[in-house]
Design a protein around this motif. Structure first.
Motif, mmCIF file in Angstrom:
data_model
loop_
_atom_site.group_PDB
_atom_site.id
_atom_site.type_symbol
_atom_site.label_atom_id
_atom_site.label_comp_id
_atom_site.label_asym_id
_atom_site.label_seq_id
_atom_site.Cartn_x
_atom_site.Cartn_y
_atom_site.Cartn_z
ATOM 1 N N GLN A 32 50.008 21.308 -15.098
ATOM 2 C CA GLN A 32 49.856 20.195 -14.151
ATOM 3 C C GLN A 32 51.040 19.225 -14.215
ATOM 4 N N HIS A 33 51.823 19.295 -15.281
ATOM 5 C CA HIS A 33 52.974 18.412 -15.426
ATOM 6 C C HIS A 33 54.236 18.964 -14.763
ATOM 7 N N MET A 34 54.172 20.186 -14.224
ATOM 8 C CA MET A 34 55.388 20.869 -13.814
ATOM 9 C C MET A 34 56.096 20.205 -12.632
ATOM 10 N N THR A 35 55.365 19.529 -11.750
ATOM 11 C CA THR A 35 56.023 18.876 -10.608
ATOM 12 C C THR A 35 56.990 17.808 -11.102
ATOM 13 N N ALA A 36 56.512 16.946 -11.994
ATOM 14 C CA ALA A 36 57.377 15.896 -12.542
ATOM 15 C C ALA A 36 58.475 16.496 -13.416
ATOM 16 N N ILE A 37 58.139 17.540 -14.172
ATOM 17 C CA ILE A 37 59.145 18.194 -15.017
ATOM 18 C C ILE A 37 60.284 18.736 -14.160
ATOM 19 N N PHE A 38 59.939 19.425 -13.065
ATOM 20 C CA PHE A 38 60.983 20.033 -12.243
ATOM 21 C C PHE A 38 61.830 18.969 -11.554
ATOM 22 N N LEU A 39 61.241 17.831 -11.229
ATOM 23 C CA LEU A 39 62.002 16.753 -10.601
ATOM 24 C C LEU A 39 62.979 16.111 -11.577
ATOM 25 N N TYR A 40 62.539 15.888 -12.798
ATOM 26 C CA TYR A 40 63.309 15.070 -13.729
ATOM 27 C C TYR A 40 63.927 15.838 -14.899
ATOM 28 N N PHE A 41 63.421 17.025 -15.169
ATOM 29 C CA PHE A 41 63.926 17.796 -16.306
ATOM 30 C C PHE A 41 64.204 19.238 -15.873
ATOM 31 N N GLU A 42 64.897 19.377 -14.755
ATOM 32 C CA GLU A 42 65.143 20.720 -14.215
ATOM 33 C C GLU A 42 65.988 21.564 -15.161
ATOM 34 N N GLU A 43 66.985 20.958 -15.796
ATOM 35 C CA GLU A 43 67.830 21.722 -16.722
ATOM 36 C C GLU A 43 67.010 22.253 -17.899
ATOM 37 N N GLU A 44 66.098 21.436 -18.410
ATOM 38 C CA GLU A 44 65.255 21.872 -19.502
ATOM 39 C C GLU A 44 64.303 22.984 -19.052
ATOM 40 N N TYR A 45 63.807 22.854 -17.828
ATOM 41 C CA TYR A 45 62.931 23.875 -17.249
ATOM 42 C C TYR A 45 63.678 25.211 -17.147
#
Length: 224
Positions: free
Chosen positions: A65-78
């Motif tokens: 459920q956190h993936m939307t915010a992760i992809f917006l702000y931590f794309e390199e880490e993703y």
């Protein structure tokens, strides 16, 4: 880089054998250094070593459920977590679980933000970013994905702002009143949105933005 096949395939990173874990460690560290050459490698090594050695039964704090915010702000880490598990798949001939992906993602996010893994701080940051993004996009009448395409630098600013909010790290008291007055007069619509965001942050996060911060937000908003 080349990888070798393990004589014993494993389905989970935590079920890797004692002999396999050093090879996994070297593989991940090499990939991390390739993707983040200017980040402190020792922090990632410490977090990864701790994870592999402890055989922790704790669940990662990140969830799908956190993936939307992760992809917006931590794309390199993703992207790193995807690449790392893909390399593991080549190494072991096995698919890995969402659990493994979330653990790797959490480790690299914590490493890059100087956080301790499996603590409430990362989850608080992700939730805060989600709340702040929804408010900002509501004021701008724009979708988060479109904002990322148009103004990725603005999202970086929001990420660092949220980190300061979470850590209650206020700016020094000296302020550039000249810049504040300039943007107020030059960009009244953007300034009004920044003022709404300032009030929202005060209400939701109990954090007072400085005049300088509102001026910088106004400049970003004016570009959207």
């Amino acid at each position: 880089m080349t990888t070798c096949k393990s004589p014993k395939s494993f389905h989970s990173l935590l079920s890797a054998t004692i002999s396999e874990k050093p090879e996994l460690f070297g593989l991940f560290v090499s990939l991390y250094h390739e993707q983040f050459p200017f980040r402190p490698l020792s922090v990632f090594e410490h977090h990864l070593q701790q994870f592999l050695e402890e055989d922790s039964l704790n669940s990662p704090t990140l969830t799908p459920q956190h993936m939307t915010a992760i992809f917006l702000y931590f794309e390199e880490e993703y992207i790193f977590a995807q690449k790392a598990l893909s390399a593991c798949r080549d190494y072991s001939d096995q698919d890995f679980s969402t659990y493994d992906f979330l653990w790797l993602l959490e480790i690299v996010c914590c490493s890059n933000q100087q956080l301790s893994p499996n603590t409430a701080e990362l989850e608080k940051i992700i939730i805060g970013l989600d709340v702040l993004t929804q408010a900002l996009c509501g004021y701008l009448k724009i979708s988060p994905s479109l904002l990322k395409r148009k103004q990725s630098g603005f999202l970086r600013h929001i990420r660092f702002l949220l980190l300061r909010i979470i850590r209650n790290d206020s700016e020094p008291s000296e302020q550039n009143n000249e810049l504040y007055r300039f943007v107020q007069q030059a960009y009244p619509d953007a300034f009004a949105i920044a003022e709404n965001l300032r009030i929202f942050i005060a209400d939701v996060f109990s954090f007072e933005l400085s005049d300088d911060e509102q001026a910088f937000l106004t400049l970003h908003i004016e570009k959207c």
